[in-house]
Scaffold this motif. Sequence first.
Motif, PDB file in Angstrom:
ATOM      1  N   LEU A  40      17.367  59.301   2.938  1.00  0.00           N
ATOM      2  CA  LEU A  40      16.501  59.388   4.204  1.00  0.00           C
ATOM      3  C   LEU A  40      15.422  58.204   4.148  1.00  0.00           C
ATOM      4  N   HIS A  41      15.105  57.941   2.908  1.00  0.00           N
ATOM      5  CA  HIS A  41      14.179  56.681   2.693  1.00  0.00           C
ATOM      6  C   HIS A  41      14.809  55.410   3.299  1.00  0.00           C
ATOM      7  N   PHE A  42      16.215  55.285   2.519  1.00  0.00           N
ATOM      8  CA  PHE A  42      16.902  54.072   2.661  1.00  0.00           C
ATOM      9  C   PHE A  42      17.225  53.884   4.202  1.00  0.00           C
ATOM     10  N   ILE A 127      20.999  57.854  -9.029  1.00  0.00           N
ATOM     11  CA  ILE A 127      21.009  58.483  -7.706  1.00  0.00           C
ATOM     12  C   ILE A 127      20.759  57.315  -6.625  1.00  0.00           C
ATOM     13  N   ASN A 128      19.460  56.544  -6.731  1.00  0.00           N
ATOM     14  CA  ASN A 128      18.904  55.914  -5.752  1.00  0.00           C
ATOM     15  C   ASN A 128      19.143  54.475  -5.823  1.00  0.00           C
ATOM     16  N   VAL A 129      20.181  53.855  -6.292  1.00  0.00           N
ATOM     17  CA  VAL A 129      20.336  52.456  -6.617  1.00  0.00           C
ATOM     18  C   VAL A 129      20.442  51.906  -5.120  1.00  0.00           C
ATOM     19  N   MET A 147       7.800  45.701  -8.364  1.00  0.00           N
ATOM     20  CA  MET A 147       7.238  44.967  -7.067  1.00  0.00           C
ATOM     21  C   MET A 147       7.390  45.845  -5.882  1.00  0.00           C
ATOM     22  N   HIS A 148       8.295  46.904  -5.856  1.00  0.00           N
ATOM     23  CA  HIS A 148       8.572  47.657  -4.681  1.00  0.00           C
ATOM     24  C   HIS A 148       7.418  48.552  -4.769  1.00  0.00           C
ATOM     25  N   HIS A 149       6.989  48.967  -5.903  1.00  0.00           N
ATOM     26  CA  HIS A 149       5.780  49.893  -6.091  1.00  0.00           C
ATOM     27  C   HIS A 149       4.651  49.452  -5.614  1.00  0.00           C
ATOM     28  N   LYS A 150       4.437  48.082  -6.244  1.00  0.00           N
ATOM     29  CA  LYS A 150       3.170  47.336  -6.102  1.00  0.00           C
ATOM     30  C   LYS A 150       2.931  47.038  -4.601  1.00  0.00           C
TER      31      LYS A 150
END
Length: 187
Positions: A40-42, A127-129, A147-150
């Motif tokens: 869903l996030h994708f 799972i979430n590649v 980076m995605h986190h920051k």
Amino acid sequence: MTKRNEQIWDPALRIFHWALAAAVVASWLLGQFGPLDMTLHFWSGYAVAVLIGFRLVWGFVGPRTARFASFLRGPGVVLAYVRSLPARKASHARGHNPLGGWSILAMLGLLIAQIGTGLILDPEDYINVGPLAESVSTEWNRWALGMHHKLGVALLALVVLHLAAILFYRFWKREDLVTPMITGQRR
Ligand code: HEM
Ligand code: HEM
């Protein structure tokens, strides 16, 4: 004296804005608190990508107030505007004000970076590649993950600033920016 309504935001830009806000909030919440499987996030991330794609095109071919060339102003104009900020009166900008214009570019840039890093990250959880993770090296997968986190944190800060700016205009400068973003019109 009759009050005149002035159209400042076209319908496409308004739909873009509210759809973007919904998709970004959904992406953020699904990323931070969503189920372990991030399908869903994708999808909400792809929705953000489509919306940003539209906005980039609209910034060149849309009506005047939507065009980058009309709201990205030089340092002199921005500085003069910043100096006038504390004054307790409405800015009456016919579109984005000189400071707001750059903050919008920052928000769009951050979202593009967020999507880019999401596409190539690999949390090694099997799972979430990210769908493009295999086309770059493991170092890049790991860098993108960090980076995605920051960027997620930076995005939250920018959205808070966005809302704080709107409240500042509403209560300090007594200027309602939200109604025009809904109806398109400013009185
Ligand atoms: C995650 C949430 C949000 C994001 C990512 C976001 C993003 C943006 C962007 C990119 C623009 C520029 C519009 C354009 O020219 O394309 C904008 C403008 C604007 N947004 Fe948001 N927005 C969010 C939430 C909100 C909310 C909740 C409100 C209302 C309370 C709001 C009110 C406005 C207003 C009034 C403007 C026009 C500012 C002006 O007059 O220059 N936004 N927003
Ligand atoms: C504007 C769009 C996006 C936002 C706001 C966003 C936000 C987030 C947030 C806040 C997290 C949690 C990060 C953490 O705290 O460690 C996350 C994780 C993740 N995102 Fe996104 N993201 C977006 C787009 C995408 C896209 C387009 C993809 C891939 C197609 C993607 C793939 C991932 C993956 C795989 C994770 C899990 C990383 C991990 O396991 O730590 N994201 N995202």
